[in-house]
Design a protein around this motif. Sequence first.
Motif, PDB file in Angstrom:
ATOM      1  N   PHE A  90       0.819  -1.216   0.000  1.00  0.00           N
ATOM      2  CA  PHE A  90       0.000   0.000   0.000  1.00  0.00           C
ATOM      3  C   PHE A  90       0.852   1.265   0.000  1.00  0.00           C
ATOM      4  O   PHE A  90       0.566   2.199  -0.749  1.00  0.00           O
ATOM      5  CB  PHE A  90      -0.975   0.007   1.185  1.00  0.00           C
ATOM      6  N   VAL A  91       1.909   1.291   0.800  1.00  0.00           N
ATOM      7  CA  VAL A  91       2.722   2.500   0.875  1.00  0.00           C
ATOM      8  C   VAL A  91       3.641   2.622  -0.342  1.00  0.00           C
ATOM      9  O   VAL A  91       3.694   3.674  -0.980  1.00  0.00           O
ATOM     10  CB  VAL A  91       3.532   2.545   2.191  1.00  0.00           C
ATOM     11  N   HIS A  92       4.365   1.565  -0.672  1.00  0.00           N
ATOM     12  CA  HIS A  92       5.347   1.646  -1.760  1.00  0.00           C
ATOM     13  C   HIS A  92       4.695   1.679  -3.135  1.00  0.00           C
ATOM     14  O   HIS A  92       4.940   2.575  -3.936  1.00  0.00           O
ATOM     15  CB  HIS A  92       6.332   0.473  -1.671  1.00  0.00           C
ATOM     16  N   ASP A  93       3.869   0.701  -3.423  1.00  0.00           N
ATOM     17  CA  ASP A  93       3.325   0.592  -4.779  1.00  0.00           C
ATOM     18  C   ASP A  93       2.161   1.555  -5.036  1.00  0.00           C
ATOM     19  O   ASP A  93       2.082   2.135  -6.115  1.00  0.00           O
ATOM     20  CB  ASP A  93       2.881  -0.848  -5.054  1.00  0.00           C
ATOM     21  N   ILE A  94       1.298   1.706  -4.064  1.00  0.00           N
ATOM     22  CA  ILE A  94       0.128   2.555  -4.301  1.00  0.00           C
ATOM     23  C   ILE A  94       0.420   4.017  -3.972  1.00  0.00           C
ATOM     24  O   ILE A  94       0.179   4.897  -4.791  1.00  0.00           O
ATOM     25  CB  ILE A  94      -1.086   2.030  -3.512  1.00  0.00           C
ATOM     26  N   LEU A 100      -1.922   3.178  -8.192  1.00  0.00           N
ATOM     27  CA  LEU A 100      -3.299   3.683  -8.143  1.00  0.00           C
ATOM     28  C   LEU A 100      -3.185   5.140  -7.732  1.00  0.00           C
ATOM     29  O   LEU A 100      -2.466   5.468  -6.792  1.00  0.00           O
ATOM     30  CB  LEU A 100      -4.149   2.921  -7.120  1.00  0.00           C
ATOM     31  N   LYS A 101      -3.871   5.995  -8.409  1.00  0.00           N
ATOM     32  CA  LYS A 101      -3.703   7.436  -8.200  1.00  0.00           C
ATOM     33  C   LYS A 101      -4.500   7.918  -6.986  1.00  0.00           C
ATOM     34  O   LYS A 101      -5.554   8.525  -7.112  1.00  0.00           O
ATOM     35  CB  LYS A 101      -4.128   8.211  -9.454  1.00  0.00           C
ATOM     36  N   ILE A 102      -3.953   7.639  -5.791  1.00  0.00           N
ATOM     37  CA  ILE A 102      -4.610   8.122  -4.571  1.00  0.00           C
ATOM     38  C   ILE A 102      -3.559   8.782  -3.678  1.00  0.00           C
ATOM     39  O   ILE A 102      -2.364   8.536  -3.830  1.00  0.00           O
ATOM     40  CB  ILE A 102      -5.336   6.994  -3.800  1.00  0.00           C
ATOM     41  N   LEU A 103      -3.991   9.631  -2.795  1.00  0.00           N
ATOM     42  CA  LEU A 103      -3.133  10.345  -1.850  1.00  0.00           C
ATOM     43  C   LEU A 103      -2.027  11.134  -2.551  1.00  0.00           C
ATOM     44  O   LEU A 103      -0.945  11.320  -2.004  1.00  0.00           O
ATOM     45  CB  LEU A 103      -2.525   9.384  -0.824  1.00  0.00           C
ATOM     46  N   ARG A 104      -2.311  11.625  -3.728  1.00  0.00           N
ATOM     47  CA  ARG A 104      -1.299  12.377  -4.473  1.00  0.00           C
ATOM     48  C   ARG A 104      -0.967  13.706  -3.809  1.00  0.00           C
ATOM     49  O   ARG A 104       0.152  14.169  -3.867  1.00  0.00           O
ATOM     50  CB  ARG A 104      -1.774  12.651  -5.900  1.00  0.00           C
TER      51      ARG A 104
END
Length: 152
Positions: A90-94, A100-104
């Motif tokens: 979740f932290v590294h890949d996302i 996945l374009k979240i928390l940009r």
Amino acid sequence: MNLLIVLSTFLIMEGMTWCIHKYIMHGFLWSLHKDHHDHSNHGPMEKNDYFFLIFALPTIALMYYGTLQNFNFWFYIAVGIALYGMAYFFVHDIFIHQRLKILRNTKNPYLLAIRRAHKQHHKHTRKEKGECFGFLWVPIQYFKMYFNKSKA
């Protein structure tokens, strides 16, 4: 006691990750990790993604063995490793690599420090002279950089 095993394993995995990343991924298995640093577009998968299997298979085996032994400590060690692996994904890949374009646009100082340290790690395109091999804990300078801004 089982919760303590899971939490301890999760925390120990940070040190293990640092060592594995520095000495294995930037060492004799650089051929798998290299494409993660070359900054070209590989599509949705990289050779580096094979590390998921390399780490998941022994964890699954430990979990299975632990269930055969009436859910002994091996099972709970495997749970800690699996939870760390999920956090890593979740932290590294996302979050960091934005698969996945979240928390940009986060303003969270902790997340920004982790992202910045990882960016420092990726400025090196060869296996030598790397820095910031950790994952959830990175050098204090990156935390200071963002936590000081949030208090100003």
